[in-house]
Design an enzyme around this catalytic site. Sequence first.
Site, PDB file in Angstrom:
ATOM      1  N   SER A 545      19.275   0.483   1.121  1.00 39.80           N
ATOM      2  CA  SER A 545      20.340  -0.127   0.330  1.00 39.80           C
ATOM      3  C   SER A 545      20.115   0.172  -1.156  1.00 39.80           C
ATOM      4  CB  SER A 545      20.408  -1.630   0.621  1.00 39.80           C
ATOM      5  OG  SER A 545      21.628  -2.166   0.168  1.00 39.80           O
ATOM      6  N   ASP A 626      28.282   0.857   8.890  1.00 42.58           N
ATOM      7  CA  ASP A 626      27.878   0.338   7.588  1.00 42.58           C
ATOM      8  C   ASP A 626      29.075   0.403   6.646  1.00 42.58           C
ATOM      9  OD1 ASP A 626      26.746  -0.403   5.229  1.00 42.58           O
ATOM     10  OD2 ASP A 626      25.186   1.130   5.206  1.00 42.58           O
ATOM     11  N   HIS A 658      24.654  -1.982   8.362  1.00 42.53           N
ATOM     12  CA  HIS A 658      23.729  -1.766   7.249  1.00 42.53           C
ATOM     13  C   HIS A 658      22.282  -1.929   7.709  1.00 42.53           C
ATOM     14  CE1 HIS A 658      23.345  -1.086   3.000  1.00 42.53           C
ATOM     15  NE2 HIS A 658      22.743  -2.231   2.754  1.00 42.53           N
TER      16      HIS A 658
END
Length: 698
Positions: A545, A626, A658
């Site tokens: 991320s 995601d 994600h």
Amino acid sequence: MTIQASHFTPEVMLSAPRRSPGIPNASGKLLLYTVSTYDFTSHSKTSQIRVLSIPDGHSHLVSEDASAYDPVWIGEEEITYFKPNERGCTALVNQNVFQAAESAEMVQFFAGSLANAKAKRLDNGNVYFCCSAPTTPKGELYWPAAEPKKHSSAKIYTSLFVRHWDTWASENENSLWFGELAKRDGKWAFESPGLTNLLANTGLSSPIPPFGGTGDFDISKDGIVFVAKDPKLNPARYTKSDLYYIPLENGAASKGKGPQMIKTQGLRGYSMSPVFSRDGKKVAFTRMKSDQYEADRPRLLVVTNISDLDSVEEFAESKETAQWRPDSVVWGKDDQVIVAAERHGRVSLWELSARSLKEGKSKALFQQGSVSDAKFLGDTSTLLVTSRSRIENSCYSILNTQDGSVRELSSSSKRGKSFGLSRDQCSELWYKGAAGYDVHALVMTPSNFDKSKTYPLAFLIHGGPQSAWMDDWSTRWNPAVFAEQGYVVVCPNPTGSTGYGQDHVDAITENWGGTPYEDLVKCFDHLEKEVSYVDTKNAVALGGSYGGYMINWIQGHDLGRKFKALVCHDGIFSTLNQWATEELFFTEHDFGGTLWDNRKAYEKWDPANHTGQWQTPTLIIHSELDYRLPISEGLAMFNVLQARKVPSKLLMFPDENHWVLKPENSLVWHREVLNWINHYSGIAKDAALEAEFEKMHV
């Protein structure tokens, strides 16, 4: 069941039993919990509902129905839980925990998907029951089987959200469903009017997706409090959620009294974690100030009299620039308030008092690992604490809040011994950061660590960016998995990390590749110069991320040349693409406005500006579900690296979001990541990998 392992591997971690937080019954003598296990041999998951005797620590099986979920107490020895079927319906079942699973009886069958059960036992023996369920615009339970057949898959939108986390938005939203259970002739049933939609015709939705659950609402004998997004504001651009109160009367919402908003002057951000005091007359909760900043400082508030919704006060500890960050609250006797709060890489318990809101006195009670849940045992001053750490995936402890003594009740991994891990592997360090003050990092060494030897560095960069590495357990980014491969694992909490004061958090705003990057550079320099057992010449760096963003930023800057290999999970290729995400309030806040109003801020910290310097071998991981950072980000990274003939590999999951959560996929994730970093760090060369990349230069 305890898994015994001589060596902690991804298989061991992923197949280890996963326990839920413990829920004590009314007397505080029994503890209810669930445990699930995945078997890589049979490729199947098993689930159990169990009860543990708190006096003697003995545990016994209640149900091993793999479909059963969300058990809650409705009596001293009785529980209720949900069971779904293949048509999208849900049965509410009740069972005595000392009787066989076959004795379970159905309370009621519902055409819909119910979850997040919560119950409150009343003085007359009845039980208030509340849960959540996807609900149609008409206020009815959403049942997919009742939908008319569609001849097109088209989705049409005229407002946001279009999609959120891993799901495309629909007209159905979460709602709270409430009813009163009574036992008649030995059987539990709902009193009239049954399970009803508390939020019908209000425009409100709760729990708040994508992660809202039982922490978004609470029940007392007189009412329900819950949090919901402001329906007048665009949910993709604003975080504003408010706390509401619904009075209850005769097992239903009081007639003529819909949800009443509890106003908090000057605070317009997230409202979270509401919980009633024991007598139901007060409510504690947290709220943020900004309506576009998800990582703003949570203020700890209390409604001092639920009959007067304007009686909101803030704890003095919350007003100060305290290092700890309140997360949740549990009420004790005499207005004793226990707060779970994050500080310096741990979630600890702190004692406050609602009777002295302005005194500003707090006392640390429990600072072992990270607390995930705490509940009082009966009418005592003793807490059942559920916690985890870097070596322990579930520990139940008994905490005496009067003298601070702690007794371990049950450790799932025998304090790490079942995994071959120990606290000796866990340490931490502080180093001088870019802003002149000390920055914290967690450190983990191999179980066979010898200080006289050197070990390659695994440099882990957390996501968020407003989050932190914690002394906690994870099946996604677990430092012990990397340490047991032969690395010294260092997990820095640079600028932007939570738990070190709000100034440290706020300093990342419009500064993504600035001070946070410099903090990481200084951490690496500190390890290189001051920690003799760390081999920085064979270092690898990994991040997901925002951590993936930073991997790409590092790749284009000097620090990137100090790593043998990089791993980028669900990262950001270009900050100019951030308007393809779903929670736009995050992008607007962190980059100081919209793309058209403050484009310079987006361009300043764009990793894509530095692709000409990309040259370190990189493993890229991205998933098609995601929606926070679309898969095009990962594809762009891979395309650039391949075009530049930089050794690179793309791992893609079509059915993950994600986070990679499915055990079989997670095992592949770990194998690919470890093979990659082990090859380049020299721990274990991969001949096939070497041969593949030699072709790139032919």
